[in-house]
Design a protein around this motif. Structure first.
Motif, short mmCIF file in Angstrom:
data_model
loop_
_atom_site.label_atom_id
_atom_site.label_comp_id
_atom_site.label_asym_id
_atom_site.label_seq_id
_atom_site.Cartn_x
_atom_site.Cartn_y
_atom_site.Cartn_z
N LEU A 138 0.83 -1.20 0.00
CA LEU A 138 0.00 0.00 0.00
C LEU A 138 0.86 1.25 0.00
CD1 LEU A 138 -2.55 -1.00 2.80
CD2 LEU A 138 -3.02 -0.89 0.35
N SER A 139 0.38 2.29 -0.64
CA SER A 139 1.04 3.60 -0.55
C SER A 139 0.72 4.17 0.83
CB SER A 139 0.51 4.54 -1.64
OG SER A 139 -0.84 4.90 -1.35
N ALA A 140 1.43 5.20 1.22
CA ALA A 140 1.18 5.84 2.52
C ALA A 140 -0.25 6.39 2.58
CB ALA A 140 2.19 6.95 2.77
N THR A 141 -0.76 6.90 1.49
CA THR A 141 -2.13 7.42 1.46
C THR A 141 -3.14 6.29 1.65
OG1 THR A 141 -1.46 9.22 -0.01
CG2 THR A 141 -3.82 8.68 0.04
N GLU A 142 -2.92 5.17 0.99
CA GLU A 142 -3.81 4.02 1.16
C GLU A 142 -3.74 3.49 2.59
OE1 GLU A 142 -3.83 1.97 -3.23
OE2 GLU A 142 -2.01 1.80 -2.02
N MET A 143 -2.54 3.43 3.16
CA MET A 143 -2.39 2.97 4.53
C MET A 143 -3.17 3.86 5.49
SD MET A 143 1.62 1.82 4.71
CE MET A 143 1.69 2.12 6.46
N ARG A 144 -3.12 5.16 5.28
CA ARG A 144 -3.84 6.11 6.13
C ARG A 144 -5.35 5.87 6.00
NH1 ARG A 144 -3.80 8.07 10.64
NH2 ARG A 144 -1.61 8.44 10.34
N LYS A 145 -5.85 5.63 4.80
CA LYS A 145 -7.28 5.38 4.60
C LYS A 145 -7.73 4.10 5.32
CE LYS A 145 -7.82 7.82 0.23
NZ LYS A 145 -8.09 7.69 -1.21
N VAL A 146 -6.92 3.04 5.22
CA VAL A 146 -7.25 1.79 5.92
C VAL A 146 -7.24 2.03 7.43
CG1 VAL A 146 -6.43 -0.55 6.45
CG2 VAL A 146 -6.46 0.27 4.08
N HIS A 147 -6.22 2.70 7.91
CA HIS A 147 -6.10 3.02 9.34
C HIS A 147 -7.33 3.80 9.82
CE1 HIS A 147 -4.34 4.48 13.10
NE2 HIS A 147 -4.78 5.66 12.73
N ASP A 148 -7.69 4.84 9.10
CA ASP A 148 -8.83 5.67 9.50
C ASP A 148 -10.13 4.88 9.49
OD1 ASP A 148 -7.05 7.78 9.79
OD2 ASP A 148 -7.68 8.81 7.95
N ALA A 149 -10.34 4.08 8.45
CA ALA A 149 -11.57 3.28 8.35
C ALA A 149 -11.62 2.25 9.48
CB ALA A 149 -11.65 2.60 6.99
N ALA A 150 -10.49 1.62 9.78
CA ALA A 150 -10.46 0.62 10.86
C ALA A 150 -10.76 1.28 12.20
CB ALA A 150 -9.10 -0.07 10.90
N ARG A 151 -10.20 2.46 12.43
CA ARG A 151 -10.45 3.16 13.70
C ARG A 151 -11.91 3.59 13.83
NH1 ARG A 151 -5.87 4.45 17.06
NH2 ARG A 151 -4.43 2.80 16.44
N GLN A 152 -12.51 4.04 12.73
CA GLN A 152 -13.93 4.43 12.78
C GLN A 152 -14.80 3.22 13.06
OE1 GLN A 152 -14.65 6.46 9.08
NE2 GLN A 152 -13.31 8.17 9.63
N ALA A 153 -14.54 2.11 12.40
CA ALA A 153 -15.32 0.89 12.64
C ALA A 153 -15.12 0.41 14.07
CB ALA A 153 -14.91 -0.19 11.65
N ALA A 154 -13.90 0.49 14.56
CA ALA A 154 -13.61 0.08 15.93
C ALA A 154 -14.43 0.90 16.92
CB ALA A 154 -12.12 0.24 16.22
#
Length: 125
Positions: free
Chosen positions: A20-36
């Protein structure tokens, strides 16, 4: 993170796998945190679950920052048949002295220069 993201050059991964690019990693991180948050799961646990699930599908985080006191070569355990879920997709850094000869090793994984999923020493992450 800066708006200028550089893609790290990882030695060829098998077809269908990618980092993943850094931008994609940030999107996954943010989505995971919101779902959490919605489901009452600790954020760190959500990150781990998301990244483990992506790794199982052949989609990996970018490499971590290197420790400059050891060889800076890194390796991405990417083969689910060779690595268990605790190592799959978790970047490994060589623990030998900088400038050493031979294979790279950190006690848990070892790899040769140019192995698929590797970053040679001296390449910033």
């Amino acid at each position: 993170m800066s708006s200028k993201q550089t893609q790290v050059q990882v030695t060829h991964l098998p077809e269908g796998m990618r980092v993943l690019s850094a931008t994609e990693m940030r999107k996954v991180h943010d989505a995971a945190r919101q779902a959490a948050h919605r489901h009452g799961v600790r954020g760190h646990a959500a990150d781990e679950i998301a990244y483990d699930a992506l790794a199982a599908a052949g989609i990996f985080n970018g490499p971590s920052q290197v420790d400059p006191d050891t060889c800076t070569a890194q390796y991405l355990p990417h083969d689910p048949d060779a690595f268990g879920p605790d190592m799959l997709g978790v970047w490994q850094q060589c623990a030998d002295d900088p400038g050493h000869d031979g294979r790279h090793d950190n006690g848990e994984a070892n790899w040769s220069e140019g192995a698929p999923g590797s970053i040679p020493p001296g390449i910033p992450s």
